[in-house]
Design a protein around this motif. Structure first.
Motif, mmCIF file in Angstrom:
data_model
loop_
_atom_site.group_PDB
_atom_site.id
_atom_site.type_symbol
_atom_site.label_atom_id
_atom_site.label_comp_id
_atom_site.label_asym_id
_atom_site.label_seq_id
_atom_site.Cartn_x
_atom_site.Cartn_y
_atom_site.Cartn_z
ATOM 1 N N LYS A 194 0.892 -1.019 0.154
ATOM 2 C CA LYS A 194 0.429 0.447 0.177
ATOM 3 C C LYS A 194 0.940 1.227 0.081
ATOM 4 N N PRO A 195 0.785 2.137 -0.800
ATOM 5 C CA PRO A 195 1.530 3.390 -0.338
ATOM 6 C C PRO A 195 1.197 4.289 0.178
ATOM 7 N N LYS A 196 2.161 4.724 0.895
ATOM 8 C CA LYS A 196 2.302 5.611 2.232
ATOM 9 C C LYS A 196 1.179 6.696 1.435
ATOM 10 N N VAL A 197 0.018 7.253 2.045
ATOM 11 C CA VAL A 197 -0.820 8.490 1.924
ATOM 12 C C VAL A 197 -0.156 9.423 3.100
ATOM 13 N N LEU A 198 0.132 10.515 2.300
ATOM 14 C CA LEU A 198 -0.139 10.978 3.439
ATOM 15 C C LEU A 198 -1.510 12.932 3.385
ATOM 16 N N LYS A 199 -2.251 12.821 4.774
ATOM 17 C CA LYS A 199 -3.769 13.355 5.099
ATOM 18 C C LYS A 199 -3.011 15.079 4.924
ATOM 19 N N LYS A 200 -3.184 15.539 4.128
ATOM 20 C CA LYS A 200 -3.238 17.378 4.617
ATOM 21 C C LYS A 200 -4.293 17.737 4.218
ATOM 22 N N VAL A 201 -4.068 19.240 4.656
ATOM 23 C CA VAL A 201 -5.074 20.866 4.591
ATOM 24 C C VAL A 201 -4.078 21.830 3.441
ATOM 25 N N LYS A 202 -5.671 22.439 2.903
ATOM 26 C CA LYS A 202 -4.819 23.655 2.453
ATOM 27 C C LYS A 202 -6.286 24.687 2.954
ATOM 28 N N LEU A 203 -5.884 25.887 2.674
ATOM 29 C CA LEU A 203 -7.269 27.054 2.814
ATOM 30 C C LEU A 203 -7.840 26.586 1.466
ATOM 31 N N ASN A 204 -9.367 27.093 1.735
ATOM 32 C CA ASN A 204 -10.379 26.986 0.813
ATOM 33 C C ASN A 204 -9.606 28.230 -0.243
ATOM 34 N N ALA A 248 -0.235 23.242 -2.211
ATOM 35 C CA ALA A 248 0.538 22.701 -1.318
ATOM 36 C C ALA A 248 0.402 21.785 -0.198
ATOM 37 N N GLY A 249 -0.557 22.813 0.676
ATOM 38 C CA GLY A 249 -0.809 22.612 1.857
ATOM 39 C C GLY A 249 0.097 22.452 3.165
ATOM 40 N N LEU A 250 -0.769 21.849 3.849
ATOM 41 C CA LEU A 250 0.258 21.466 5.533
ATOM 42 C C LEU A 250 -0.516 20.372 5.399
ATOM 43 N N GLU A 251 1.126 19.263 6.353
ATOM 44 C CA GLU A 251 0.231 17.702 6.627
ATOM 45 C C GLU A 251 -0.923 18.191 7.996
ATOM 46 N N LYS A 252 -2.162 17.370 8.021
ATOM 47 C CA LYS A 252 -3.016 17.775 8.807
ATOM 48 C C LYS A 252 -2.197 16.757 10.637
ATOM 49 N N SER A 253 -1.079 16.600 10.225
ATOM 50 C CA SER A 253 -0.792 15.933 11.556
ATOM 51 C C SER A 253 -0.021 17.286 12.171
ATOM 52 N N THR A 268 -14.797 21.146 12.598
ATOM 53 C CA THR A 268 -15.979 22.229 11.774
ATOM 54 C C THR A 268 -15.103 23.171 10.399
ATOM 55 N N LEU A 269 -14.374 23.264 10.257
ATOM 56 C CA LEU A 269 -13.756 24.393 9.693
ATOM 57 C C LEU A 269 -13.703 23.178 8.149
ATOM 58 N N ILE A 270 -13.445 22.275 8.783
ATOM 59 C CA ILE A 270 -13.358 21.030 6.885
ATOM 60 C C ILE A 270 -14.501 20.718 6.535
ATOM 61 N N LYS A 271 -15.600 21.084 7.606
ATOM 62 C CA LYS A 271 -16.672 20.922 7.559
ATOM 63 C C LYS A 271 -17.978 21.634 6.356
ATOM 64 N N LYS A 272 -16.777 23.096 6.935
ATOM 65 C CA LYS A 272 -17.099 24.873 6.080
ATOM 66 C C LYS A 272 -16.635 24.455 4.930
ATOM 67 N N LEU A 275 -11.285 25.518 5.417
ATOM 68 C CA LEU A 275 -9.939 24.213 4.916
ATOM 69 C C LEU A 275 -10.038 22.927 4.045
ATOM 70 N N GLU A 276 -9.617 22.710 3.196
ATOM 71 C CA GLU A 276 -9.782 21.435 2.266
ATOM 72 C C GLU A 276 -8.983 20.477 2.727
ATOM 73 N N GLU A 277 -9.833 19.543 2.664
ATOM 74 C CA GLU A 277 -8.997 18.461 3.383
ATOM 75 C C GLU A 277 -8.398 17.391 2.032
ATOM 76 N N PHE A 278 -7.592 16.546 1.930
ATOM 77 C CA PHE A 278 -7.028 16.291 0.876
ATOM 78 C C PHE A 278 -5.547 15.431 1.192
ATOM 79 N N GLU A 279 -5.269 14.006 -0.201
ATOM 80 C CA GLU A 279 -3.986 12.978 0.141
ATOM 81 C C GLU A 279 -3.314 13.333 -0.794
ATOM 82 N N VAL A 280 -2.154 12.780 -0.359
ATOM 83 C CA VAL A 280 -0.599 13.076 -1.082
ATOM 84 C C VAL A 280 -0.248 11.744 -0.971
#
Length: 838
Positions: A194-204, A248-253, A268-272, A275-280
């Motif tokens: 399984k590839p290593k996946v990093l969870k990140k967030v970025k500003l809308n 490029a965003g920022l690591e969610k961790s 809450t910020l992600i639900k609204k 912030l947008e959550e994505f994976e790389v």
């Protein structure tokens, strides 16, 4: 790409068949039918999933595609094609066949060892509701409830069904539902990697402008925890100065692993949508990122440059060159310069090391020069990490790979150079399971197949390699000066018999060694204590009745490990708690006999209570990063005395080590083995090379022995490799041992001792009919005559290099071994074949 066996493909198309290498110990390829839907895509070297036997699903590799159906059985369909592009190269398939042929094993056994387990497939039974089922009135209440639970989901594993229904024994219900055709069982095939996946967030994106961002921050005044997250994000990601940095965003961790931030505020910020959550997908080798702080230029000394130039010259006429360089001469710098030259030409480099421990220090040096071109491959890495290196070699990401013996199987396609460092090491030989190959010898064959060169390096070359170099088969280069004008260490032989008579021995330590260690501590210098036996002591023995703790599965005494209060078998892994009373006579006088690294560590703590003492052996380095952490501690001066087994003898470079103590030299020298003198010379010379690697300090090596006048010890202290070689090579020639002959060892095994002996005797007689008594020795029990409850008998076969057709002789041996394995009167007999066994 998954295919059903009953697909209708149209009769006008060509029917293809594929010969597959399967990871099973059967001496043949298996022919499967290729579903026509994948005809255009299937290639040699691609992995496929196929049914094998009644219920197994295995991963195979396509060796050959053709149009000829098998004549002895009905070809089954390939179930799934895993690779769009081959992960196994034609060169590898050819090499796998050569290894199987040379080492008398099957190509499937080679594939099983060569392919990382992360590239193999597992199968798992799953349960699915049958949509055609109509007879609900036939179900019991229990069955109906379970079926309703299964219907909620597409499919469930046994474990998932148990959890959802809250029952632990559902087998009888499942069996009944299968019988009533209410459910379907199927095999879900999963790839382990399984590839290593990093969870990140970025500003809308709408907040990237200064006006909108300031407005957002103002709106969050009522929600300070959310505002804090946005402010921290902006401080980490400079969206105003570097407009594209937000992508490029920022690591969610960054937020989730810091207690200062609120998890609920982040959610809450992600639900609204603020912030947008994505994976790389990222590489697992971020921890070996390049570090160019010290520059990439390696400056060779005059002696190193001379050796480098001679190697290049020798490569003009020789495919293999032996570099005989004394300990501390700087062979690694020569290797690096050679690797740079080869990579610059567009070819790949493989750098083989005998021990995982060595990779830690060398990787730090290599990554400064080669950066992300460098891949690392060894067994302490996870399946996923090894798969990434494998795929990185295929894609061209890794042009230089550092690894232990299994790295020889990697899918190179343009090798220019293979470096085999410490080429004399027995660690390059695999003993179990098959193939029982020697990585140095396979490296030479692999290089021939890719028109590459091989550099063998050692301060104490294997006799066979030195013989080949002196006789012109290999090129030969010497590097006899230590790097930076450092001197070879001074040797001191300590007579332990005299020390005991004068009552100067303290536990296992002579007074001379204790004094030297104390003086090194006084000078703030480091020391190494070498004992090639782990554990606390060799065994436990009762002083009253003579009882010795022995393994219940093997004919060997159990080694005492004090830290875990255990007796362990180092052959089969069996463990027992230490008895409080003698199991033979109930006496309390059960004492330890002999000593290992654990015992020496404890004794050193008594002599030097304020010293920082560490132990490096198999028991203390099982964890993935244990080597790295321990080596960093030593380099940073956090260890005063290091106690260890042979893993500390190989290539480690600690400039503050001034003193080395060697225990049990006599046991190494007198071990009943053809190579005991050679290996004692190599091991003691290598460990002594860790001392005095600075020009301003001469190291001291203290060897404890009961007989200081032994010839081999005199050769060690004068660094007389040539004298040792000349004596040993004469013995080899007189008694017809390598390099003048090839040795094949057959080990006959059976759970019944009588049957094992009968099988060995019969096999010996079959071999004697053609080979004669000079070539076939045995059968005889080995040093440990029972392992894992099976009795062993060895047969040793000597084959002269010049007079015997080696291929024909091996074919004859294999035929006679097969006769024994298929003899019904000797049912249960097993025979392992070890080519080039010593």
């Amino acid at each position: 790409m998954q295919i059903a066996e009953n697909d209708d493909f149209g009769s006008e198309e060509i029917t293809l068949f594929a010969d597959l290498i399967l990871p099973v110990p059967v001496a043949q390829l298996f022919t499967y039918r290729v579903p026509r839907v994948i005809n255009p895509f299937i290639k040699n070297g691609a992995r496929v999933v196929v049914p094998f036997g009644k219920n197994r699903v295995v991963t195979g590799v396509v060796a050959k595609i053709h149009q000829t159906p098998p004549t002895k059985y009905q070809a089954r369909y390939i179930a799934e094609l895993l690779d769009d592009e081959p992960l196994v190269t034609p060169y590898q398939i050819e090499l796998f066949h050569w290894i199987a042929d040379y080492y008398l094993c099957t190509v499937g056994e080679v594939l099983n060892v060569a392919l990382p387990s992360g590239l193999k497939i597992t199968s798992q039974s799953k349960i699915q509701y049958n949509p055609d089922f109509e007879y609900y009135d036939l179900l019991t209440e229990e069955e109906a409830n379970l079926l309703e639970e299964i219907k909620k989901y597409q499919s469930l594993t046994y474990e998932e069904v148990e959890k959802r229904v809250g029952a632990t024994n559902i087998n009888h219900i499942i069996k009944s539902l299968i019988g009533k055709r209410a459910i379907i069982l199927f095999e879900e095939v999963k790839e382990k990697y399984k590839p290593k996946v990093l969870k990140k967030v970025k500003l809308n994106g709408r907040f990237e402008t200064r006006e909108n961002l300031m407005e957002l921050i103002a709106q969050l005044d009522k929600f300070p925890k959310q505002q804090e997250i946005i402010m921290s994000y902006v401080s980490q990601v400079p969206i105003q100065n570097v407009p594209y940095s937000n992508r490029a965003g920022l690591e969610k961790s960054f937020f989730t692993q810091n207690e200062a931030f609120s998890d609920s505020a982040l959610s809450t910020l992600i639900k609204k949508g603020t912030l947008e959550e994505f994976e790389v997908t990222v590489s697992r080798f971020a921890d070996v990122a390049p570090d160019f702080s010290e520059g990439t230029n390696i400056h060779l000394t005059t002696a190193q440059q001379r050796a480098f130039d001679e190697i290049i010259t020798q490569f003009q006429s020789k495919d293999t060159v032996l570099l005989h360089g004394v300990t501390g001469s700087g062979k690694t710098e020569v290797y690096i310069n050679l690797a740079q030259q080869v990579l610059a030409s567009g070819s790949q480099v493989l750098f083989l090391l005998p021990e995982i421990a060595l990779t830690t220090q060398i990787v730090v040096r290599l990554k400064k020069v080669f950066g992300d071109k460098l891949g690392i491959y060894h067994s302490k890495f996870s399946d996923n990490e090894r798969v990434e290196v494998w795929k990185g070699v295929v894609s061209g990401q890794f042009q230089l790979v550092v690894g232990v013996r299994s790295a020889i199987f990697l899918p190179f396609d343009s090798l220019g150079l293979i470096i085999v460092d410490e080429e004399h090491e027995s660690s390059y030989k695999q003993y179990d399971p098959a193939p029982r190959y020697h990585a140095r010898d396979v490296a030479i064959v692999a290089a021939q197949r890719q028109q590459a060169k091989v550099l063998l390096g050692s301060a104490t070359p294997a006799l066979e390699s030195y013989y080949q170099a002196l006789n012109g088969r290999y090129g030969f280069v010497q590097l006899l000066e230590r790097y930076g004008k450092a001197n070879l260490p001074e040797f001191v032989l300590i007579d332990t018999k005299k020390e005991r008579k004068s009552k100067k021995m303290k536990f296992e330590f002579s007074s001379v060694l204790i004094n030297e260690l104390q003086e090194a501590l006084n000078r703030n210098e480091q020391s190494i204590v070498f004992q090639n036996r782990r554990g606390y002591s060799s065994y436990l023995q009762c002083e009253e009745c003579g009882w010795i703790g022995e393994c219940e599965n093997c004919a060997v005494s159990l080694t005492y490990h004090q830290k875990d209060a255990e007796l362990r078998c180092h052959y089969c892994g069996h463990k027992e708690k230490v008895p409080k009373l003698c199991p033979g006579c109930s006496s309390t006088k059960v004492r330890t006999v002999g000593f290992g690294t654990e015992k020496l560590e404890d004794q050193l703590k008594i002599f030097f209570p304020t010293a920082r003492i560490a132990r490096m052996d198999l028991d203390t380095t099982r964890a993935k990063n244990a080597y790295k952490e321990m080596i960093e501690d030593i380099e940073q001066g956090n260890v005063d005395i290091l106690v260890g087994t042979q893993m500390i003898s190989k290539g480690l470079d600690f400039e503050n080590v001034s003193t080395v103590g060697v225990f049990d030299a006599d046991r190494m020298i007198h071990f009943p083995d053809l190579r005991s003198a050679e290996r004692a010379f190599q091991l003691i010379t290598q460990v002594s090379g860790r001392a005095g690697r600075r020009a301003d300090r001469k190291g001291r090596v203290l060897i404890q022995t009961g007989n200081p006048s032994q010839k081999i010890l005199q050769k060690i202290i004068t660094n007389d490799y040539i004298g040792m070689y000349e004596e040993e090579i004469k013995e080899r020639e007189n008694f017809k041992y390598p390099p003048f002959t090839r040795l094949i060892k057959l080990t006959v095994k059976h759970f019944d001792q009588t049957t094992a002996l009968q099988s060995a005797q019969k096999l010996t007689q079959l071999l004697l009919e053609k080979m004669g008594e000079d070539r076939v020795l045995g059968p005889q029990p080995p040093l440990v005559e029972r392992i894992r409850n099976r009795f062993l008998f060895d047969i040793l076969i000597k084959l002269e290099r010049e007079k015997v057709n080696f291929r024909a002789a091996k074919a004859f041996i294999l035929e006679k071994v097969t006769d024994i394995l298929t003899d019904k009167t000797l049912k249960g007999t097993d025979v392992t074949i070890d080519v080039d066994c010593l």
